[in-house]
Design an enzyme around this catalytic site. Sequence first.
Site, PDB file in Angstrom:
ATOM      1  N   ASP A 119      54.456  13.147  38.226  1.00  0.00           N
ATOM      2  CA  ASP A 119      55.486  12.996  39.250  1.00  0.00           C
ATOM      3  C   ASP A 119      55.165  11.769  40.082  1.00  0.00           C
ATOM      4  OD1 ASP A 119      57.676  13.616  41.085  1.00  0.00           O
ATOM      5  OD2 ASP A 119      57.549  15.638  40.258  1.00  0.00           O
TER       6      ASP A 119
ATOM      7  N   ASP B 114      61.914  21.917  40.817  1.00  0.00           N
ATOM      8  CA  ASP B 114      61.486  20.569  40.432  1.00  0.00           C
ATOM      9  C   ASP B 114      60.029  20.649  39.988  1.00  0.00           C
ATOM     10  OD1 ASP B 114      61.401  17.918  39.911  1.00  0.00           O
ATOM     11  OD2 ASP B 114      61.983  17.258  41.915  1.00  0.00           O
ATOM     12  N   ALA B 115      59.845  20.813  38.696  1.00  0.00           N
ATOM     13  CA  ALA B 115      58.517  21.087  38.152  1.00  0.00           C
ATOM     14  C   ALA B 115      58.115  20.051  37.101  1.00  0.00           C
ATOM     15  CB  ALA B 115      58.484  22.479  37.534  1.00  0.00           C
ATOM     16  N   LYS B 116      59.098  19.369  36.523  1.00  0.00           N
ATOM     17  CA  LYS B 116      58.857  18.301  35.542  1.00  0.00           C
ATOM     18  C   LYS B 116      57.864  18.719  34.470  1.00  0.00           C
ATOM     19  CE  LYS B 116      60.217  14.576  38.713  1.00  0.00           C
ATOM     20  NZ  LYS B 116      60.390  15.302  39.988  1.00  0.00           N
ATOM     21  N   ARG B 117      58.016  19.948  33.978  1.00  0.00           N
ATOM     22  CA  ARG B 117      57.133  20.438  32.951  1.00  0.00           C
ATOM     23  C   ARG B 117      57.475  19.831  31.593  1.00  0.00           C
ATOM     24  NH1 ARG B 117      55.097  22.003  37.273  1.00  0.00           N
ATOM     25  NH2 ARG B 117      54.170  24.054  37.571  1.00  0.00           N
TER      26      ARG B 117
END
Lengths: 309, 309
Positions: A119, B114-117
């Site tokens: 991020d 919002d974790a953007k895994r």
Amino acid sequence: MAQDLHPRSAVAVTHFADRLTDAVERKRSQLVVGLDPVVEQLPRGLRREAEAGRAEAASVFVRFCCGIVDAVAPHAVAVKPQSAFFEALGSAGVRAFEEVCAYARAADLLVIADAKRGDIGSTARAYAAAFVEPRGAEPPLADAVTLNPYLGGDSLEPFLTACRQHGAGIFCLVKTSNPGGADVQDVTLSGGGRLWEHVAGLVHDWGDDLVGDSGLSAVGAVVGATFPREVAEARSLLPQAVLLLPGIGAQGGAPADVAPAFAAGPAGALVSASRSVIYAVGNGEDDYRAAAGAEAQRLAREVWAVSGA
Amino acid sequence: MAQDLHPRSAVAVTHFADRLTDAVERKRSQLVVGLDPVVEQLPRGLRREAEAGRAEAASVFVRFCCGIVDAVAPHAVAVKPQSAFFEALGSAGVRAFEEVCAYARAADLLVIADAKRGDIGSTARAYAAAFVEPRGAEPPLADAVTLNPYLGGDSLEPFLTACRQHGAGIFCLVKTSNPGGADVQDVTLSGGGRLWEHVAGLVHDWGDDLVGDSGLSAVGAVVGATFPREVAEARSLLPQAVLLLPGIGAQGGAPADVAPAFAAGPAGALVSASRSVIYAVGNGEDDYRAAAGAEAQRLAREVWAVSGA
């Protein structure tokens, strides 16, 4: 060997790759055991208990993983708990993740948190705080963390700072072990080469001023053992990086396939196996610890032989 | 409008983009408020309390975020809690994240975690379970989750299944709002175009059979509002995707910059603002809720006007 990053601080901080090199030489092992707890795959007794609910499953995950830690500690240099399996149980699972990490560090294992975070800006700083920075009076959750490079160099900055200030390590995804990784990683670039090779170059640059006494950088790379040719190529693109090689065992890779990765020295590559070790015993058996320990020992020796150390 | 994905099940599941379209039309808003709690930026009283320790900070995060939720609920269609800021407080923070998500859903807001895994195989399945699948008798943690596409199509499969079976939504990173994203996303490919454009094409394909009655797909894309030209281009590459546009406010983007994103209709794009809304009041003030509500209302109206709806 130990490079003191904070010569004036009360607590000496040792460079990640130097800690790793020390552990590899001491244990004569480059094995990383992945801790991937899944309810359905647990030994029968534990499985039945874990099926009662999320809190119960979290408690069982702690017991199971700590049992594995005890069994593999003499044979492995690190464990790699996979955050996703704990997160699937919610905050109770994350609490279990914390307990397992602490237990493994106390058992003389390095901990690589397999979180694949990525991020930007203050968010990246928060992830660095979560995984590889001291937490108040407590030590960092893990020695190292896996990261996703899609967001570019500035997204890595807080982690590079943690490498510098706290002796953290990071492993950037470069070429992953799954077939679908090719969708993005194998596209060819206008200047020649594939995207993952470009990313390998970036990872080399990011880690270039973070090389320890061992000659290895705190910035490592994840390269799937399922792609032996790419492992050899990654080695030459990343001469100073520790290569973390998942995909041995259940995913089909074999230690002999990754021998070239050790051209950078015995600690230049880590072979990671998860399911083939932690579920070495069938579901019908009880002594999963003994089975995991035996398989870890067997695999560690096989890798050590291949490494030419 | 509501497309029943499970006509025979007891609980009707509505397609994510249809739920979103309904909320956009009902609230006349495309605003997403990012919940990015950071101790140092909290209003003074809360900050002092949060500085006592991680457990205290987690409790304050819940109170602060729920206050924001109350204030912005009439003006925003969704909140986007940023997992990293909660994870930085350990399992207590993750528990707070769960509470904030539940509170926001009860307040008639969609929740975009919002974790953007991004991970593979059984690990990706665990992340889908953690974020967008029902948890036993409980509903999913969130309506949608942000994902990183570096690991390719097979890493998305469990999430696409959740879209199909549980009405989940996903937002894939395509072109991120930070300058460093260019390191990877802007490399030019041998066939022409940049990597992020290639990824946009993949995202379009992944979402092509997940289009709801609204004409929009459950598979959306994250494109930084800080790059207006790229936003317009992403719109044409992804005609059916909901574009999630962060970078408005503190990062420098303005609503007028992203007007072209609404070519796919009023619900075709979501404008996300975090710090400029939740910290709209200075640290010296007390009524952070009123300030956040006023700024959310102002911004929502500005975006609505720009959207041509």
